[in-house]
Design a protein around this motif. Structure first.
Motif, PDB file in Angstrom:
ATOM      1  N   ILE A 124      39.049  33.960  39.712  1.00  0.00           N
ATOM      2  CA  ILE A 124      37.612  33.921  39.966  1.00  0.00           C
ATOM      3  C   ILE A 124      36.947  32.834  39.113  1.00  0.00           C
ATOM      4  CG2 ILE A 124      35.485  35.266  39.708  1.00  0.00           C
ATOM      5  CD1 ILE A 124      37.319  37.704  40.559  1.00  0.00           C
ATOM      6  N   ALA A 125      37.424  32.677  37.876  1.00  0.00           N
ATOM      7  CA  ALA A 125      36.879  31.615  37.025  1.00  0.00           C
ATOM      8  C   ALA A 125      37.187  30.247  37.618  1.00  0.00           C
ATOM      9  CB  ALA A 125      37.463  31.734  35.617  1.00  0.00           C
ATOM     10  N   MET A 126      38.405  30.076  38.142  1.00  0.00           N
ATOM     11  CA  MET A 126      38.794  28.798  38.748  1.00  0.00           C
ATOM     12  C   MET A 126      37.971  28.534  39.997  1.00  0.00           C
ATOM     13  SD  MET A 126      41.204  27.363  36.969  1.00  0.00           S
ATOM     14  CE  MET A 126      42.367  26.394  37.879  1.00  0.00           C
ATOM     15  N   ARG A 127      37.620  29.600  40.692  1.00  0.00           N
ATOM     16  CA  ARG A 127      36.827  29.453  41.911  1.00  0.00           C
ATOM     17  C   ARG A 127      35.463  28.850  41.570  1.00  0.00           C
ATOM     18  NH1 ARG A 127      35.460  34.938  44.654  1.00  0.00           N
ATOM     19  NH2 ARG A 127      37.553  34.896  45.493  1.00  0.00           N
ATOM     20  N   ARG A 128      34.916  29.277  40.418  1.00  0.00           N
ATOM     21  CA  ARG A 128      33.613  28.743  40.013  1.00  0.00           C
ATOM     22  C   ARG A 128      33.716  27.256  39.751  1.00  0.00           C
ATOM     23  NH1 ARG A 128      32.976  33.484  36.249  1.00  0.00           N
ATOM     24  NH2 ARG A 128      32.248  35.122  37.620  1.00  0.00           N
ATOM     25  N   ILE A 129      34.845  26.797  39.274  1.00  0.00           N
ATOM     26  CA  ILE A 129      35.034  25.365  39.030  1.00  0.00           C
ATOM     27  C   ILE A 129      35.188  24.636  40.370  1.00  0.00           C
ATOM     28  CG2 ILE A 129      36.507  23.653  37.897  1.00  0.00           C
ATOM     29  CD1 ILE A 129      37.347  25.918  35.956  1.00  0.00           C
ATOM     30  N   GLY A 130      35.593  25.352  41.398  1.00  0.00           N
ATOM     31  CA  GLY A 130      35.730  24.736  42.714  1.00  0.00           C
ATOM     32  C   GLY A 130      37.151  24.353  43.019  1.00  0.00           C
ATOM     33  N   THR A 131      38.077  24.991  42.370  1.00  0.00           N
ATOM     34  CA  THR A 131      39.476  24.702  42.650  1.00  0.00           C
ATOM     35  C   THR A 131      40.263  26.008  42.617  1.00  0.00           C
ATOM     36  OG1 THR A 131      41.366  23.375  42.029  1.00  0.00           O
ATOM     37  CG2 THR A 131      40.076  24.271  40.237  1.00  0.00           C
ATOM     38  N   VAL A 155      40.765  40.621  43.185  1.00  0.00           N
ATOM     39  CA  VAL A 155      39.809  39.608  43.643  1.00  0.00           C
ATOM     40  C   VAL A 155      38.938  40.182  44.753  1.00  0.00           C
ATOM     41  CG1 VAL A 155      39.586  37.364  44.770  1.00  0.00           C
ATOM     42  CG2 VAL A 155      41.226  37.657  42.915  1.00  0.00           C
ATOM     43  N   LEU A 156      39.540  40.931  45.672  1.00  0.00           N
ATOM     44  CA  LEU A 156      38.770  41.546  46.753  1.00  0.00           C
ATOM     45  C   LEU A 156      37.796  42.594  46.212  1.00  0.00           C
ATOM     46  CD1 LEU A 156      41.430  41.910  49.565  1.00  0.00           C
ATOM     47  CD2 LEU A 156      39.358  40.543  49.637  1.00  0.00           C
ATOM     48  N   GLU A 157      38.234  43.354  45.199  1.00  0.00           N
ATOM     49  CA  GLU A 157      37.327  44.322  44.574  1.00  0.00           C
ATOM     50  C   GLU A 157      36.115  43.618  43.996  1.00  0.00           C
ATOM     51  OE1 GLU A 157      40.327  47.892  43.117  1.00  0.00           O
ATOM     52  OE2 GLU A 157      39.691  46.370  41.707  1.00  0.00           O
ATOM     53  N   HIS A 158      36.356  42.458  43.402  1.00  0.00           N
ATOM     54  CA  HIS A 158      35.248  41.669  42.849  1.00  0.00           C
ATOM     55  C   HIS A 158      34.331  41.192  43.963  1.00  0.00           C
ATOM     56  CE1 HIS A 158      33.425  37.782  41.780  1.00  0.00           C
ATOM     57  NE2 HIS A 158      33.151  38.379  40.652  1.00  0.00           N
ATOM     58  N   ASP A 159      34.921  40.663  45.037  1.00  0.00           N
ATOM     59  CA  ASP A 159      34.124  40.074  46.112  1.00  0.00           C
ATOM     60  C   ASP A 159      33.355  41.128  46.901  1.00  0.00           C
ATOM     61  OD1 ASP A 159      35.137  37.702  45.336  1.00  0.00           O
ATOM     62  OD2 ASP A 159      36.469  37.426  47.047  1.00  0.00           O
ATOM     63  N   LEU A 160      34.010  42.229  47.210  1.00  0.00           N
ATOM     64  CA  LEU A 160      33.410  43.206  48.119  1.00  0.00           C
ATOM     65  C   LEU A 160      32.615  44.282  47.397  1.00  0.00           C
ATOM     66  CD1 LEU A 160      36.463  43.668  50.505  1.00  0.00           C
ATOM     67  CD2 LEU A 160      34.495  42.177  50.827  1.00  0.00           C
ATOM     68  N   LEU A 161      33.075  44.687  46.221  1.00  0.00           N
ATOM     69  CA  LEU A 161      32.450  45.813  45.533  1.00  0.00           C
ATOM     70  C   LEU A 161      31.749  45.406  44.243  1.00  0.00           C
ATOM     71  CD1 LEU A 161      35.473  48.251  45.969  1.00  0.00           C
ATOM     72  CD2 LEU A 161      33.467  48.074  47.418  1.00  0.00           C
ATOM     73  N   GLY A 162      31.956  44.169  43.807  1.00  0.00           N
ATOM     74  CA  GLY A 162      31.306  43.710  42.582  1.00  0.00           C
ATOM     75  C   GLY A 162      31.956  44.212  41.320  1.00  0.00           C
ATOM     76  N   ILE A 163      33.199  44.684  41.422  1.00  0.00           N
ATOM     77  CA  ILE A 163      33.902  45.188  40.234  1.00  0.00           C
ATOM     78  C   ILE A 163      34.500  43.991  39.490  1.00  0.00           C
ATOM     79  CG2 ILE A 163      35.807  46.613  39.416  1.00  0.00           C
ATOM     80  CD1 ILE A 163      35.452  48.258  42.031  1.00  0.00           C
ATOM     81  N   PRO A 164      34.095  43.763  38.249  1.00  0.00           N
ATOM     82  CA  PRO A 164      34.654  42.612  37.527  1.00  0.00           C
ATOM     83  C   PRO A 164      36.113  42.847  37.163  1.00  0.00           C
ATOM     84  CG  PRO A 164      33.216  43.861  36.085  1.00  0.00           C
ATOM     85  CD  PRO A 164      33.125  44.506  37.434  1.00  0.00           C
ATOM     86  N   PRO A 165      36.967  41.828  37.274  1.00  0.00           N
ATOM     87  CA  PRO A 165      38.371  42.007  36.883  1.00  0.00           C
ATOM     88  C   PRO A 165      38.504  42.080  35.374  1.00  0.00           C
ATOM     89  CG  PRO A 165      37.967  39.737  37.509  1.00  0.00           C
ATOM     90  CD  PRO A 165      36.687  40.486  37.763  1.00  0.00           C
ATOM     91  N   CYS A 219      38.384  29.532  47.226  1.00  0.00           N
ATOM     92  CA  CYS A 219      37.409  28.702  46.530  1.00  0.00           C
ATOM     93  C   CYS A 219      36.294  28.231  47.436  1.00  0.00           C
ATOM     94  CB  CYS A 219      38.099  27.516  45.851  1.00  0.00           C
ATOM     95  SG  CYS A 219      38.769  26.297  46.994  1.00  0.00           S
ATOM     96  N   GLY A 220      36.404  28.459  48.726  1.00  0.00           N
ATOM     97  CA  GLY A 220      35.333  28.083  49.631  1.00  0.00           C
ATOM     98  C   GLY A 220      35.317  26.624  50.000  1.00  0.00           C
ATOM     99  N   ALA A 221      36.363  25.880  49.618  1.00  0.00           N
ATOM    100  CA  ALA A 221      36.392  24.452  49.923  1.00  0.00           C
ATOM    101  C   ALA A 221      36.571  24.237  51.427  1.00  0.00           C
ATOM    102  CB  ALA A 221      37.546  23.792  49.167  1.00  0.00           C
ATOM    103  N   ALA A 222      35.860  23.224  51.947  1.00  0.00           N
ATOM    104  CA  ALA A 222      36.044  22.840  53.345  1.00  0.00           C
ATOM    105  C   ALA A 222      37.368  22.098  53.468  1.00  0.00           C
ATOM    106  CB  ALA A 222      34.891  21.958  53.791  1.00  0.00           C
ATOM    107  N   MET A 223      38.129  22.392  54.521  1.00  0.00           N
ATOM    108  CA  MET A 223      39.445  21.780  54.685  1.00  0.00           C
ATOM    109  C   MET A 223      39.582  21.235  56.095  1.00  0.00           C
ATOM    110  SD  MET A 223      41.771  24.487  52.569  1.00  0.00           S
ATOM    111  CE  MET A 223      42.948  23.247  52.095  1.00  0.00           C
TER     112      MET A 223
END
Ligand SMILES: [Zn+2]
Length: 92
Positions: A45-52, A25-35, A75-79
């Motif tokens: 990452i797919a679940m993150r797009r859904i927001g959960t 996941v970090l490779e995807h976020d920081l380097l753009g390497i798709p899993p 997921c970036g949700a505010a808590m």
């Protein structure tokens, strides 16, 4: 005849391994390497797009004089901090 046997070096203690899913996941976020498709990282990452996400990972972002608040690093949700000291997704 050898009286003293040479000592073998002791094996290095097993170090705790980082979570490979988290690394992907970090490779995807920081380097753009798709899993790899079908892996837990791709699902995360797919679940993150859904927001959960399976389990929120809050990081506190409370400023001075604010009510305790955080953001989920997955997921970036505010808590917000609940009454029982647990982080809950903030309701809009
Ligand atoms: Zn989350």
């Amino acid at each position: 005849m050898r009286i003293w046997r040479s000592r073998r070096p002791e094996p290095a203690p097993a170090r705790p391994r980082a979570n490979p899913n988290r690394i992907a996941v970090l490779e995807h976020d920081l380097l753009g390497i798709p899993p790899k498709p079908g892996t837990a990282a791709a699902l995360t990452i797919a679940m993150r797009r859904i927001g959960t996400c399976f389990e929120h990972e809050p990081v506190e972002t409370t400023g001075l004089g604010e009510k305790p608040n955080a953001l989920c690093t997955r997921c970036g949700a505010a808590m917000v901090l609940g009454d029982e000291g647990d982080w809950r997704v903030a309701e809009a």
